[in-house]
Design a protein around this motif. Structure first.
Motif, PDB file in Angstrom:
ATOM      1  N   LEU A  32      11.420  -5.422  -0.537  1.00  0.00           N
ATOM      2  CA  LEU A  32      12.957  -5.354   0.215  1.00  0.00           C
ATOM      3  C   LEU A  32      12.823  -6.197   1.113  1.00  0.00           C
ATOM      4  N   ALA A  33      11.568  -6.549   2.099  1.00  0.00           N
ATOM      5  CA  ALA A  33      11.515  -7.506   3.299  1.00  0.00           C
ATOM      6  C   ALA A  33      11.800  -8.927   2.772  1.00  0.00           C
ATOM      7  N   ARG A  34      11.437  -9.169   1.286  1.00  0.00           N
ATOM      8  CA  ARG A  34      11.309 -10.345   0.814  1.00  0.00           C
ATOM      9  C   ARG A  34      12.580 -10.596  -0.256  1.00  0.00           C
ATOM     10  N   GLY A  35      13.638  -9.557  -0.195  1.00  0.00           N
ATOM     11  CA  GLY A  35      14.669  -9.798  -1.056  1.00  0.00           C
ATOM     12  C   GLY A  35      14.350  -9.810  -2.792  1.00  0.00           C
ATOM     13  N   ILE A  36      13.410  -9.008  -2.928  1.00  0.00           N
ATOM     14  CA  ILE A  36      12.726  -8.927  -4.373  1.00  0.00           C
ATOM     15  C   ILE A  36      13.195  -7.418  -5.054  1.00  0.00           C
ATOM     16  N   THR A  37      13.634  -7.307  -6.041  1.00  0.00           N
ATOM     17  CA  THR A  37      14.148  -6.022  -6.656  1.00  0.00           C
ATOM     18  C   THR A  37      12.829  -5.043  -6.582  1.00  0.00           C
ATOM     19  N   VAL A  38      13.355  -3.789  -6.437  1.00  0.00           N
ATOM     20  CA  VAL A  38      12.285  -2.869  -6.174  1.00  0.00           C
ATOM     21  C   VAL A  38      11.801  -2.382  -7.511  1.00  0.00           C
ATOM     22  N   VAL A  39      12.759  -2.087  -8.408  1.00  0.00           N
ATOM     23  CA  VAL A  39      12.449  -1.311  -9.585  1.00  0.00           C
ATOM     24  C   VAL A  39      11.933  -1.919 -10.642  1.00  0.00           C
ATOM     25  N   ARG A  40      12.103  -3.329 -10.920  1.00  0.00           N
ATOM     26  CA  ARG A  40      11.210  -4.211 -11.973  1.00  0.00           C
ATOM     27  C   ARG A  40      10.215  -4.965 -11.259  1.00  0.00           C
ATOM     28  N   GLY A  41       9.476  -5.282 -12.156  1.00  0.00           N
ATOM     29  CA  GLY A  41       8.123  -6.155 -11.947  1.00  0.00           C
ATOM     30  C   GLY A  41       6.736  -5.278 -11.572  1.00  0.00           C
ATOM     31  N   ARG A  42       5.773  -5.871 -11.788  1.00  0.00           N
ATOM     32  CA  ARG A  42       4.470  -5.141 -11.424  1.00  0.00           C
ATOM     33  C   ARG A  42       4.062  -5.833  -9.857  1.00  0.00           C
ATOM     34  N   SER A  43       3.062  -4.738  -9.356  1.00  0.00           N
ATOM     35  CA  SER A  43       2.777  -5.074  -8.121  1.00  0.00           C
ATOM     36  C   SER A  43       1.520  -6.224  -8.204  1.00  0.00           C
ATOM     37  N   ARG A  44       1.624  -7.221  -7.429  1.00  0.00           N
ATOM     38  CA  ARG A  44       0.730  -8.283  -7.404  1.00  0.00           C
ATOM     39  C   ARG A  44       0.059  -8.259  -5.971  1.00  0.00           C
ATOM     40  N   CYS A  45      -1.370  -8.976  -5.764  1.00  0.00           N
ATOM     41  CA  CYS A  45      -1.661  -9.211  -4.620  1.00  0.00           C
ATOM     42  C   CYS A  45      -0.992 -10.264  -4.022  1.00  0.00           C
ATOM     43  N   PRO A  46      -0.599 -10.236  -2.894  1.00  0.00           N
ATOM     44  CA  PRO A  46       0.238 -11.089  -2.053  1.00  0.00           C
ATOM     45  C   PRO A  46      -0.442 -12.414  -1.890  1.00  0.00           C
ATOM     46  N   HIS A  47      -1.739 -12.382  -2.004  1.00  0.00           N
ATOM     47  CA  HIS A  47      -2.632 -13.916  -1.448  1.00  0.00           C
ATOM     48  C   HIS A  47      -2.935 -14.448  -2.995  1.00  0.00           C
ATOM     49  N   CYS A  48      -3.552 -13.888  -4.100  1.00  0.00           N
ATOM     50  CA  CYS A  48      -3.906 -14.508  -5.162  1.00  0.00           C
ATOM     51  C   CYS A  48      -2.901 -14.362  -6.160  1.00  0.00           C
ATOM     52  N   GLN A  49      -1.827 -13.556  -6.239  1.00  0.00           N
ATOM     53  CA  GLN A  49      -0.790 -13.030  -7.089  1.00  0.00           C
ATOM     54  C   GLN A  49      -1.352 -12.490  -8.403  1.00  0.00           C
ATOM     55  N   HIS A  50      -2.731 -11.856  -8.541  1.00  0.00           N
ATOM     56  CA  HIS A  50      -3.176 -11.319  -9.400  1.00  0.00           C
ATOM     57  C   HIS A  50      -2.399  -9.891  -9.565  1.00  0.00           C
ATOM     58  N   VAL A  51      -2.036  -9.640 -10.802  1.00  0.00           N
ATOM     59  CA  VAL A  51      -1.247  -8.280 -11.178  1.00  0.00           C
ATOM     60  C   VAL A  51      -2.417  -7.345 -10.927  1.00  0.00           C
ATOM     61  N   LEU A  52      -1.744  -6.094 -10.217  1.00  0.00           N
ATOM     62  CA  LEU A  52      -2.731  -5.214  -9.864  1.00  0.00           C
ATOM     63  C   LEU A  52      -2.675  -4.046 -10.998  1.00  0.00           C
ATOM     64  N   GLY A  53      -3.739  -3.502 -11.337  1.00  0.00           N
ATOM     65  CA  GLY A  53      -3.855  -2.530 -12.274  1.00  0.00           C
ATOM     66  C   GLY A  53      -3.978  -1.100 -11.517  1.00  0.00           C
ATOM     67  N   ALA A  54      -3.945  -0.185 -12.466  1.00  0.00           N
ATOM     68  CA  ALA A  54      -3.879   1.178 -12.040  1.00  0.00           C
ATOM     69  C   ALA A  54      -5.048   1.400 -10.885  1.00  0.00           C
ATOM     70  N   ALA A  55      -6.187   1.215 -11.113  1.00  0.00           N
ATOM     71  CA  ALA A  55      -7.349   1.263 -10.394  1.00  0.00           C
ATOM     72  C   ALA A  55      -7.114   0.709  -8.731  1.00  0.00           C
ATOM     73  N   ASP A  56      -6.311  -0.209  -8.854  1.00  0.00           N
ATOM     74  CA  ASP A  56      -6.016  -0.857  -7.597  1.00  0.00           C
ATOM     75  C   ASP A  56      -4.829  -0.129  -6.766  1.00  0.00           C
ATOM     76  N   LEU A  57      -4.420   0.592  -7.437  1.00  0.00           N
ATOM     77  CA  LEU A  57      -3.230   1.404  -6.742  1.00  0.00           C
ATOM     78  C   LEU A  57      -3.447   2.792  -6.483  1.00  0.00           C
ATOM     79  N   VAL A  58      -4.559   3.234  -6.737  1.00  0.00           N
ATOM     80  CA  VAL A  58      -4.594   4.789  -6.242  1.00  0.00           C
ATOM     81  C   VAL A  58      -4.544   4.711  -4.728  1.00  0.00           C
TER      82      VAL A  58
END
Ligand SMILES: [Zn+2]
Length: 253
Positions: free
Chosen positions: A26-52
């Protein structure tokens, strides 16, 4: 019964994790509902193990598993805040429905504080959604009555709009929507109590910043965090005050 508190705590952590992802977007104007979480630095898509919640942070010692960049301790802190908030609210609520209402308001307030501090915005995705949720809770009989919720929203919006008009920009439309949302949760007296507490806290902090030279008279303080703190205080103090002046339910009811 013994498993309820841990469940509530884990739920709070999961919500805290969702709130941090939502605030980031929201702070960057990106939609909340769609898209995977990424590392803000390397843009790597985060998996389930990174999101516990919390576990991932502790396990990877606060770093991204892919590029090693330090992850802000704000994320685990937010998860712990939501977990403890959810548990405290559970202990203070007479019914599960009451807890759902309070935990929802709490999560929205936390998210609004963060978007206001990070980006200076109070997004409609939070305030307007919250207003609709609060109206739904009221209609279901879980919180204040539906009339109270609607009048509360109107009073919340109107008082801020009058202040915006009178102060020529001291506050914004976002603040009006936020207090409308709070009013829909807590009713008109709750909205007014929130404004009184919020203004009081804002003046104290503003005066403190002026005296210590960390702000000038021209510095604009975001009002969202004060409204959020005000709402939490109003939730407990306004019913007491209403009883005291004889407008609320009699003691012991
Ligand atoms: Zn990374």
């Amino acid at each position: 019964m013994g498993l309820v508190i841990p469940f509530v705590a884990v739920l709070g952590m999961a919500v805290g994790s969702f709130v941090s992802a939502a605030v980031y977007r929201l702070a960057r104007g990106i939609t909340v509902v769609r898209g995977r979480s990424r590392c803000p630095h390397c843009q790597h898509v985060l998996g389930a193990a990174d999101l516990v919640p919390l576990v991932s942070y502790v396990w990877s010692r606060g770093r991204c598993r892919y590029c090693g960049v330090r992850i802000s301790p704000m994320y685990p802190l937010l998860e712990v805040t939501c977990a403890s908030g959810f548990v405290l609210l559970w202990l203070a609520s007479a019914t599960p429905a009451m807890w759902v209402v309070r935990a929802t308001l709490f999560s929205l307030l936390v998210a609004l504080v963060l978007t206001d501090l990070q980006a200076g915005t109070l997004p409609d995705a939070l305030t307007v959604t919250g207003l609709m949720l609060a109206t739904g809770f009221a209609a279901a009989g879980w919180s204040v009555g539906l009339n109270q919720a609607l009048v509360g929203a109107a009073v919340g919006a109107a008082t801020i709009l009058v202040i915006v008009w009178a102060s020529r920009g001291g506050m914004g439309i976002g603040d009006a929507k936020m207090l409308a949302m709070i009013g829909a949760f807590l009713g008109p007296w709750g909205a007014l109590g929130t404004l009184v507490w919020g203004s009081f806290l804002g003046s104290v902090v503003g005066a403190g910043l002026l005296l210590t030279g960390r702000a000038t008279r021209k510095t604009k303080l975001p009002f969202g965090p004060f409204l959020a703190a005000g709402a939490l205080l109003a939730q407990w103090t306004v019913p007491l005050w209403l009883r005291f002046v004889g407008l609320g339910a009699p003691p012991g009811s």
